[in-house]
Design an enzyme around this catalytic site. Structure first.
Site, PDB file in Angstrom:
ATOM      1  N   TRP A  76       0.833  -1.207   0.000  1.00 34.57           N
ATOM      2  CA  TRP A  76       0.000   0.000   0.000  1.00 34.57           C
ATOM      3  C   TRP A  76       0.864   1.251   0.000  1.00 34.57           C
ATOM      4  O   TRP A  76       1.857   1.330   0.718  1.00 34.57           O
ATOM      5  CB  TRP A  76      -0.873   0.005   1.257  1.00 34.57           C
ATOM      6  CG  TRP A  76      -1.487   1.324   1.545  1.00 34.57           C
ATOM      7  CD1 TRP A  76      -0.957   2.319   2.330  1.00 34.57           C
ATOM      8  CD2 TRP A  76      -2.713   1.830   1.038  1.00 34.57           C
ATOM      9  NE1 TRP A  76      -1.802   3.400   2.342  1.00 34.57           N
ATOM     10  CE2 TRP A  76      -2.888   3.124   1.568  1.00 34.57           C
ATOM     11  CE3 TRP A  76      -3.694   1.304   0.196  1.00 34.57           C
ATOM     12  CZ2 TRP A  76      -4.008   3.896   1.271  1.00 34.57           C
ATOM     13  CZ3 TRP A  76      -4.806   2.072  -0.095  1.00 34.57           C
ATOM     14  CH2 TRP A  76      -4.946   3.352   0.444  1.00 34.57           C
ATOM     15  N   MET A  77       0.436   2.250  -0.779  1.00 41.11           N
ATOM     16  CA  MET A  77       1.094   3.564  -0.807  1.00 41.11           C
ATOM     17  C   MET A  77       0.047   4.649  -0.616  1.00 41.11           C
ATOM     18  O   MET A  77      -1.027   4.575  -1.196  1.00 41.11           O
ATOM     19  CB  MET A  77       1.781   3.729  -2.166  1.00 41.11           C
ATOM     20  CG  MET A  77       2.413   5.094  -2.396  1.00 41.11           C
ATOM     21  SD  MET A  77       3.312   5.143  -3.993  1.00 41.11           S
ATOM     22  CE  MET A  77       1.962   5.494  -5.124  1.00 41.11           C
ATOM     23  N   ASN A  78       0.371   5.692   0.190  1.00 43.25           N
ATOM     24  CA  ASN A  78      -0.432   6.921   0.116  1.00 43.25           C
ATOM     25  C   ASN A  78       0.482   8.133  -0.025  1.00 43.25           C
ATOM     26  O   ASN A  78       1.257   8.163  -1.001  1.00 43.25           O
ATOM     27  CB  ASN A  78      -1.522   7.013   1.190  1.00 43.25           C
ATOM     28  CG  ASN A  78      -1.098   6.905   2.619  1.00 43.25           C
ATOM     29  OD1 ASN A  78      -0.661   5.835   3.015  1.00 43.25           O
ATOM     30  ND2 ASN A  78      -1.225   7.957   3.393  1.00 43.25           N
ATOM     31  N   ASP A  79       0.379   9.137   0.835  1.00 48.06           N
ATOM     32  CA  ASP A  79       1.032  10.427   0.577  1.00 48.06           C
ATOM     33  C   ASP A  79       2.477  10.347   0.094  1.00 48.06           C
ATOM     34  O   ASP A  79       3.276   9.598   0.654  1.00 48.06           O
ATOM     35  CB  ASP A  79       1.095  11.268   1.868  1.00 48.06           C
ATOM     36  CG  ASP A  79      -0.210  11.381   2.594  1.00 48.06           C
ATOM     37  OD1 ASP A  79      -1.250  10.981   2.050  1.00 48.06           O
ATOM     38  OD2 ASP A  79      -0.180  11.873   3.736  1.00 48.06           O
ATOM     39  N   GLN A 123       4.218   7.181   1.996  1.00 49.20           N
ATOM     40  CA  GLN A 123       3.582   6.413   3.053  1.00 49.20           C
ATOM     41  C   GLN A 123       3.359   4.998   2.534  1.00 49.20           C
ATOM     42  O   GLN A 123       2.743   4.807   1.482  1.00 49.20           O
ATOM     43  CB  GLN A 123       2.260   7.070   3.451  1.00 49.20           C
ATOM     44  CG  GLN A 123       2.445   8.398   4.147  1.00 49.20           C
ATOM     45  CD  GLN A 123       3.008   8.221   5.548  1.00 49.20           C
ATOM     46  OE1 GLN A 123       2.289   7.849   6.456  1.00 49.20           O
ATOM     47  NE2 GLN A 123       4.301   8.487   5.717  1.00 49.20           N
ATOM     48  N   PHE A 182       4.894   8.679   9.795  1.00 48.02           N
ATOM     49  CA  PHE A 182       3.916   9.400   8.992  1.00 48.02           C
ATOM     50  C   PHE A 182       4.604  10.441   8.089  1.00 48.02           C
ATOM     51  O   PHE A 182       5.830  10.585   8.095  1.00 48.02           O
ATOM     52  CB  PHE A 182       2.877  10.049   9.915  1.00 48.02           C
ATOM     53  CG  PHE A 182       1.739   9.125  10.297  1.00 48.02           C
ATOM     54  CD1 PHE A 182       1.838   7.745  10.145  1.00 48.02           C
ATOM     55  CD2 PHE A 182       0.552   9.631  10.830  1.00 48.02           C
ATOM     56  CE1 PHE A 182       0.791   6.902  10.498  1.00 48.02           C
ATOM     57  CE2 PHE A 182      -0.504   8.790  11.178  1.00 48.02           C
ATOM     58  CZ  PHE A 182      -0.382   7.426  11.022  1.00 48.02           C
ATOM     59  N   ARG A 186       0.961  17.088  12.551  1.00 45.91           N
ATOM     60  CA  ARG A 186       1.731  16.216  11.653  1.00 45.91           C
ATOM     61  C   ARG A 186       2.082  16.870  10.312  1.00 45.91           C
ATOM     62  O   ARG A 186       1.656  17.945   9.975  1.00 45.91           O
ATOM     63  CB  ARG A 186       0.956  14.930  11.412  1.00 45.91           C
ATOM     64  CG  ARG A 186      -0.420  15.101  10.809  1.00 45.91           C
ATOM     65  CD  ARG A 186      -1.094  13.716  10.643  1.00 45.91           C
ATOM     66  NE  ARG A 186      -2.472  13.836  10.204  1.00 45.91           N
ATOM     67  CZ  ARG A 186      -3.522  13.938  11.026  1.00 45.91           C
ATOM     68  NH1 ARG A 186      -3.369  13.947  12.334  1.00 45.91           N
ATOM     69  NH2 ARG A 186      -4.735  14.067  10.538  1.00 45.91           N
TER      70      ARG A 186
END
Lengths: 574, 574
Positions: free
Chosen positions: A54-57, A75, A117, A185
């Site tokens: 999984w990848m996000n930002d 991420q 994060f 954050r």
């Protein structure tokens, strides 16, 4: 408090403490993989995706001038193709911004119930941090600032790399900034020449504050100001960024700006030709976008080293599509360009998009500038232009098609085959002219439609075009047999986009323009050289790549295609 | 200049002058009709629609206290069911806000190429205008201020009625305000007690300015200030309104506000319990909504009689659905309530929605207040609450269904027949509790779905519900066999809505709430007693009215329906 964390999509803090357990060894199978070699049938070819997981930002984007290499972190959950803790920074690099090499995990959290994060990377050329000695080239003195999310707090950590960004050491006195908050954050740091200090923006997410801190050494931070309650608030602020964006006083195509009453704010705002930059604050919100889920907004203004002051209270949208979030800019980009990458998905449905080995793609890298545009006949002002970076030295053009002066009528459509064995990667550019006086009835659906149809099954297609009564552009991604598309109640089929006139033809009629890049399951649209954009995922059945484009109109003599250029592309083998 | 007017959806100024020609006589067939008697199979029962022809913005809303009658005017083309010039004010009245009596054309433009564009009505009790004598009751001294749109200008006209709003005389010295602009419209006027003057807000549309003027007599207007560049700008501003909205310091259900760090802006902003109103500026934009086409935004602040000052630079959305535009508030509403009506459509597709005899509906009337809410655990602030006015003295409840304590699992769905011979008018209220700790996998689509199915054909349905991983509510209006729904590339199937926790149950789990009113082809959703709303058109096949609701979940033991109440309604014969 369970109820408090409930509504925090994807960011819920899991209760319960576990013993620290490094996950790095478990990920060694990932780190050795190379992205390019593992493209599945659905995976974009020219966009950054994780090999597995999984990848996000996007995080820590920087350019290494010593090796002419772009580095992107993100991420990353290597253990599954959905978001979960522990969360890591994944790492990829590219020399051409088309293909990316996977370097696996770069940063890890303190324990299994925590996350490394989002954050950023800076090049500490002058060793203000003291992390480096002369054995590290100034251009490779890499410091990461990021949020360590534990089950009791979000605080800011520092880490540094002595090998060009491939491995990191953690600062021994972390955190470098902790205000005893669980919603604090996404530090984005940059060097501010004028005050000779580091600047950090980060989100006090649920108070709708972007906080600005300064530092001389990257480890000791002093609070300076809040930028608060601007724009759409949604559930929370995330992933802020402050960038000094070049101002280009000509619109990109030397468009004749229309309208007699033009207020020319663009000129008024700069006052003098010596001003060639303005500051832009970027904020991401999720959930709570006006169109559902996640989106990016921005604010134009000034920054004095301590406070960002917006020029007005307008809310400007970075990208009008459904799938563009958490855009971050590169540190140390060549020519001081402001280059951005966003996560091309939406928290409304990101966990369910129909990919298997991996999940999520980044947008293409965009070059960001401020240029004058005229959203209507009476206003000219600066807006953010986005130009995708598509490096043709790394691409083959397998087939190209170029049409000019094509007048559309309702009796016949025009269809073009886009080469044999398409691989799902296309670029197109379309300029069209509209003669609204040819409309004979207000009951006619006055569209110009492009149907980009699947080569294997033309019942599946992307439809996009313009409709004169709406005075808007549309994209319909709903014509698919894929279950997710038909069943997920958040994945909306259609998006619409207001676009301004690109230029006026010699006959006085308005001309519009769009450029599009289609890469297997993502389409990025750039209107009028990038004055607005729309990035959207789409899903056709496996290996049913776009193979034909059909152009049609519901009305006669209203639309003239002035210029339509389509290229079937593939990525060169390295 | 043709190119200038091109992109002005629905507001293009048609070139060429024609001789003045009253259209009133031609409309006499319309004026005698009564709305209630002409409901076609698709027409909403409890919403204002025109008997025939085209309707857009609500205009001139007022309450006649002498006859206890609500009057609504609207942008009206009696000659066709699409927008066109000449454009009129249509007129309807209601004593119950459920059924409306059609009074046909109220105001007409100067000639066939012009429009009596949007505006408002005030009650000139003290005859400041000099239009009245003692033969007109103070409560019926009706003055309309509106925009006369010609092919060369938009200027503000006055007209007055001596018979309670049914017929009008035009002020002989019109215009009352003309600044030589073609984009200057939609005057909304109210009496300002504190300064004892009339206040007019109107849009200098394409300069993104809401202008504020004052007057002592309704015919002579003095410029005071601009409210400029706030919110999403889009193509242009339209239909502004400034209202003194009651502040209610308790949230509507005495919700236990969650979170320890609550900043309680609500209390801080008011300072003292004696403050019981705040000013709210409403602006409509079209095209250019973030979600495509048309939408309404608002700003909370103070008004000193000359200048409106927003409390912050936040952009707040009046309604998150696709079909809510140009909301206007009533003059002289009972109890000084702030009551609003919006046009329930979207310029992206309004001209093509599949109705035949007429086109467009208004929203229900909404009672607007400012109340504290907590969008997230760390913020409590005021937001606009909307409560629909649904007058039960005018409605029959043909069938009602009430369920409590229904725990959902993935093995079985629960289906309820909603009475025989449904007529398409329903109201429901749903409270549900979410136990996210029962989720066993992040791969499960963790929805609670309500399928409101057609009685004749259950392949057609509205799906709505909540999904835990998105932490959002969804509405899917795309499950229909109607060509328009499937083919119009602007009519998006799905909208999503971020909602805050309504209250915390005794077991610590969060509770959410939605109230919905479904009226044949429109659904209005009110979340958590109205802290946010979503208004959307939908179209099932003719006479396939909602007859069943099925409740299901993709996961086990996550959702408990605490309270689900559904009523099949019909309108009482008068």
């Amino acid at each position: 408090m369970k109820a408090v964390t409930f509504a925090s999509a994807g960011l819920a803090i899991v209760a319960g403490a576990h013993a620290y357990n490094s996950k790095l060894d478990q990920q060694s199978n990932v780190t050795a993989m190379n992205l390019t070699g593992t493209h599945g049938p659905e995976r974009p070819l020219a966009h950054l995706t994780p090999t597995t997981g999984w990848m996000n930002d996007p995080n820590g984007l920087f350019y290494d001038n010593e090796t002419a290499t772009y580095h992107a972190y993100y991420q990353y959950n290597p253990n599954d193709n959905v978001w979960d803790l522990p969360l890591f920074w994944g790492h990829a690099s590219s020399k051409n911004l088309v293909t990316w090499e996977d370097h696996g995990v770069a940063l890890e959290p303190m324990d299994d119930e925590s996350g490394a994060f989002s954050g950023s990377i800076v090049i500490d050329r002058n060793n203000t941090s003291g992390f480096f000695d002369n054995s590290t080239l100034p251009g490779q003195r890499i410091v990461a600032l990021y949020t360590e999310n534990s089950n009791v707090s979000e605080s800011q950590f520092a880490a540094y790399s002595l090998d060009g960004g491939y491995t990191f050491d953690y600062y021994e006195h972390n955190p470098v900034l902790d205000i005893n908050s669980t919603q604090f954050r996404d530090p984005k740091v940059f060097w501010h020449d004028e005050t000779e200090r580091w600047i950090m923006t980060l989100a006090l997410s649920q108070e709708y504050k972007i906080q600005i801190y300064t530092s001389e050494n990257l480890t000791s931070w002093e609070f300076k100001s809040n930028f608060s309650h601007h724009g759409i608030l949604g559930y929370q602020y995330e992933c802020p960024g402050l960038a000094k964006v070049p101002v280009i006083h000509d619109s990109p195509s030397n468009v004749t700006l229309h309208g007699n009453n033009s207020t020319m704010n663009a000129t008024a705002q700069t006052n003098s030709s010596s001003v060639d930059h303005k500051w832009v604050m970027f904020i991401s919100i999720n959930p709570g976008a006006p169109m559902g889920g996640s989106f990016n907004e921005y604010f134009i203004g000034d920054f004095d080293g301590e406070t960002f002051t917006a020029q007005d209270a307008a809310t400007r949208v970075v990208d009008h599509g459904k799938d563009f979030y958490a855009m971050q800019t590169f540190s140390d980009a060549p020519n001081n360009d402001v280059l951005g990458i966003a996560w091309a998905s939406n928290w409304d449905y990101a966990a369910y998009v129909p990919t298997e080995d991996y999940r999520s793609s980044m947008s293409l890298v965009r070059n960001l500038t401020l240029r004058p545009y005229s959203p209507n006949p009476e206003t000219t002002e600066f807006t953010l232009y986005s130009e995708p970076i598509l490096n043709y030295t790394q691409l083959n053009t397998n087939q190209s098609m170029h049409k000019t002066s094509l007048e559309l009528n309702s009796e016949e459509s025009v269809s073009y085959r886009l080469g044999k064995s398409p691989q799902g990667l296309l670029e197109f550019s379309l300029e069209w002219k509209v003669n609204s006086s040819a409309l004979t009835s207000k009951h006619e659906f006055a569209d110009m439609s492009l149907y980009f149809q699947g080569a294997e099954d033309d019942d599946e297609y992307l439809r996009l075009g313009y409709e004169q009564n709406a005075a808007a552009f549309f994209l319909d991604r709903g014509n698919s047999e894929v279950d997710f598309v038909n069943e997920n109640p958040f994945f909306n089929n259609r998006v619409s986009q207001n676009i301004e006139i690109y230029k006026i033809a010699e006959d006085g009629l308005p001309i519009f323009k769009v450029r599009g890049i289609i890469d297997r399951n993502i389409i990025e649209l750039f209107f009028n050289d990038g004055s607005s954009t729309s990035t959207n995922l789409f899903f056709l059945s496996e290996e049913n790549y776009i193979g034909t484009v059909e152009i049609s109109s519901g009305v006669d003599n209203v639309y003239t295609i002035l210029d339509f250029d389509v290229k079937q592309l593939s990525v060169k083998n390295e």
